[in-house]
Motif scaffolding. Structure first.
Motif, PDB file in Angstrom:
ATOM      1  N   LYS A   8      66.403  27.486 143.015  1.00 39.89           N
ATOM      2  CA  LYS A   8      65.250  28.011 142.105  1.00 39.89           C
ATOM      3  C   LYS A   8      65.069  27.390 140.913  1.00 39.89           C
ATOM      4  N   THR A   9      64.060  26.458 140.972  1.00 42.26           N
ATOM      5  CA  THR A   9      63.691  26.023 139.398  1.00 42.26           C
ATOM      6  C   THR A   9      62.373  26.271 138.984  1.00 42.26           C
ATOM      7  N   ASP A  10      61.688  25.605 137.975  1.00 34.20           N
ATOM      8  CA  ASP A  10      60.477  25.968 137.490  1.00 34.20           C
ATOM      9  C   ASP A  10      59.450  25.328 138.540  1.00 34.20           C
ATOM     10  N   ALA A  11      59.655  24.415 139.071  1.00 33.13           N
ATOM     11  CA  ALA A  11      58.790  23.876 140.056  1.00 33.13           C
ATOM     12  C   ALA A  11      58.712  24.753 141.119  1.00 33.13           C
ATOM     13  N   LEU A  12      59.392  25.601 141.629  1.00 29.39           N
ATOM     14  CA  LEU A  12      59.316  26.701 142.944  1.00 29.39           C
ATOM     15  C   LEU A  12      58.045  27.704 142.264  1.00 29.39           C
ATOM     16  N   GLY A  13      58.095  27.749 140.907  1.00 29.30           N
ATOM     17  CA  GLY A  13      57.002  29.051 140.712  1.00 29.30           C
ATOM     18  C   GLY A  13      55.630  28.389 140.526  1.00 29.30           C
ATOM     19  N   ARG A  14      55.315  27.166 140.839  1.00 29.80           N
ATOM     20  CA  ARG A  14      53.917  26.670 141.182  1.00 29.80           C
ATOM     21  C   ARG A  14      53.270  26.811 142.359  1.00 29.80           C
ATOM     22  N   TYR A  15      54.340  27.441 143.189  1.00 27.91           N
ATOM     23  CA  TYR A  15      53.567  27.737 144.691  1.00 27.91           C
ATOM     24  C   TYR A  15      53.309  29.308 144.558  1.00 27.91           C
ATOM     25  N   PRO A  16      52.068  29.742 145.321  1.00 28.83           N
ATOM     26  CA  PRO A  16      51.909  30.959 145.744  1.00 28.83           C
ATOM     27  C   PRO A  16      52.894  31.475 146.645  1.00 28.83           C
ATOM     28  N   ILE A  17      53.908  32.371 146.473  1.00 28.55           N
ATOM     29  CA  ILE A  17      54.750  32.904 147.477  1.00 28.55           C
ATOM     30  C   ILE A  17      54.633  34.420 147.564  1.00 28.55           C
ATOM     31  N   SER A  18      54.685  34.746 148.630  1.00 25.11           N
ATOM     32  CA  SER A  18      54.236  36.128 149.227  1.00 25.11           C
ATOM     33  C   SER A  18      55.764  37.050 148.917  1.00 25.11           C
ATOM     34  N   PRO A  19      55.722  38.097 148.776  1.00 26.11           N
ATOM     35  CA  PRO A  19      57.121  38.832 148.703  1.00 26.11           C
ATOM     36  C   PRO A  19      58.043  38.894 149.860  1.00 26.11           C
ATOM     37  N   ASP A  20      57.263  38.469 151.200  1.00 27.67           N
ATOM     38  CA  ASP A  20      58.168  38.307 152.480  1.00 27.67           C
ATOM     39  C   ASP A  20      58.627  36.983 152.326  1.00 27.67           C
ATOM     40  N   ARG A  21      57.850  36.129 152.029  1.00 28.00           N
ATOM     41  CA  ARG A  21      58.414  34.561 151.848  1.00 28.00           C
ATOM     42  C   ARG A  21      59.607  34.626 150.843  1.00 28.00           C
ATOM     43  N   TRP A  22      59.401  35.290 149.587  1.00 24.26           N
ATOM     44  CA  TRP A  22      60.439  35.262 148.815  1.00 24.26           C
ATOM     45  C   TRP A  22      62.061  35.935 149.455  1.00 24.26           C
ATOM     46  N   LYS A  23      61.918  37.037 150.158  1.00 27.43           N
ATOM     47  CA  LYS A  23      63.117  37.423 151.018  1.00 27.43           C
ATOM     48  C   LYS A  23      63.450  36.352 151.898  1.00 27.43           C
ATOM     49  N   GLU A  24      62.555  35.541 152.780  1.00 25.97           N
ATOM     50  CA  GLU A  24      62.946  34.637 153.293  1.00 25.97           C
ATOM     51  C   GLU A  24      63.780  33.541 152.549  1.00 25.97           C
ATOM     52  N   LEU A  25      63.196  33.082 151.682  1.00 27.85           N
ATOM     53  CA  LEU A  25      63.930  32.209 150.771  1.00 27.85           C
ATOM     54  C   LEU A  25      65.420  32.515 150.001  1.00 27.85           C
ATOM     55  N   ASN A  26      65.476  33.914 149.732  1.00 26.53           N
ATOM     56  CA  ASN A  26      66.710  34.478 149.468  1.00 26.53           C
ATOM     57  C   ASN A  26      67.868  34.576 150.555  1.00 26.53           C
ATOM     58  N   ARG A  27      67.227  34.391 151.794  1.00 27.53           N
ATOM     59  CA  ARG A  27      68.268  34.751 152.887  1.00 27.53           C
ATOM     60  C   ARG A  27      69.091  33.756 152.868  1.00 27.53           C
ATOM     61  N   SER A  28      70.432  33.917 152.634  1.00 30.42           N
ATOM     62  CA  SER A  28      71.438  32.843 152.674  1.00 30.42           C
ATOM     63  C   SER A  28      72.797  33.537 152.862  1.00 30.42           C
ATOM     64  N   VAL A  29      73.893  33.108 153.011  1.00 32.24           N
ATOM     65  CA  VAL A  29      75.112  34.016 153.157  1.00 32.24           C
ATOM     66  C   VAL A  29      75.555  34.486 151.741  1.00 32.24           C
ATOM     67  N   LEU A  30      74.945  33.894 150.749  1.00 40.68           N
ATOM     68  CA  LEU A  30      75.191  34.504 149.416  1.00 40.68           C
ATOM     69  C   LEU A  30      74.140  35.571 149.042  1.00 40.68           C
ATOM     70  N   ASN A  31      73.007  35.612 149.914  1.00 38.35           N
ATOM     71  CA  ASN A  31      71.881  36.553 149.544  1.00 38.35           C
ATOM     72  C   ASN A  31      71.296  36.394 148.073  1.00 38.35           C
ATOM     73  N   ARG A  32      71.071  35.057 147.985  1.00 35.10           N
ATOM     74  CA  ARG A  32      70.324  34.511 146.839  1.00 35.10           C
ATOM     75  C   ARG A  32      69.881  33.110 146.879  1.00 35.10           C
ATOM     76  N   MET A  33      69.142  32.455 146.077  1.00 33.88           N
ATOM     77  CA  MET A  33      68.651  31.144 146.053  1.00 33.88           C
ATOM     78  C   MET A  33      69.710  30.355 145.227  1.00 33.88           C
ATOM     79  N   GLY A  34      69.614  29.333 145.468  1.00 37.36           N
ATOM     80  CA  GLY A  34      70.823  28.434 144.741  1.00 37.36           C
ATOM     81  C   GLY A  34      69.917  28.005 143.241  1.00 37.36           C
ATOM     82  N   MET A  35      70.917  27.722 142.309  1.00 36.24           N
ATOM     83  CA  MET A  35      70.415  27.429 141.089  1.00 36.24           C
ATOM     84  C   MET A  35      70.827  25.749 141.018  1.00 36.24           C
ATOM     85  N   ALA A  36      70.144  25.108 140.077  1.00 33.10           N
ATOM     86  CA  ALA A  36      70.464  23.595 139.599  1.00 33.10           C
ATOM     87  C   ALA A  36      72.156  23.688 139.346  1.00 33.10           C
TER      88      ALA A  36
END
Length: 83
Positions: free
Chosen positions: A36-64
């Motif tokens: 999750k960076t500022d650059a990620l916010g430049r893309y139009p992402i649907s709510p379903d896509r956000w759920k997919e991006l957050n899908r990991s064993v930690l149930n979150r996106m990584g941070m820098a």
């Protein structure tokens, strides 16, 4: 397109690590997934896509900050046998 690009970078790093290791040159590739960076916010992402991006064993996106320690370790003398 990003999967193909990542595969190319990984393949290149493995090849260069094998070829340049005898000269004391270490190469490493860190591929953490969605960060999750500022650059990620430049893309139009649907709510379903956000759920997919957050899908990991930690149930979150990584941070820098999650990746910084790995990079520091690999670049330091502590990682001097990792290539």
């Amino acid at each position: 397109h990003t999967v193909a690009a990542r595969a190319g970078v990984t393949g290149m790093m493995k090849t260069l690590a094998a070829e340049w290791g005898e000269y004391g040159i270490r190469l490493n590739c860190v591929a953490p997934g969605t960060i999750k960076t500022d650059a990620l916010g430049r893309y139009p992402i649907s709510p379903d896509r956000w759920k997919e991006l957050n899908r990991s064993v930690l149930n979150r996106m990584g941070m820098a900050e999650d990746i910084a320690g790995t990079i520091i370790f690999l670049a330091s003398d502590l990682g001097n046998f990792i290539t």
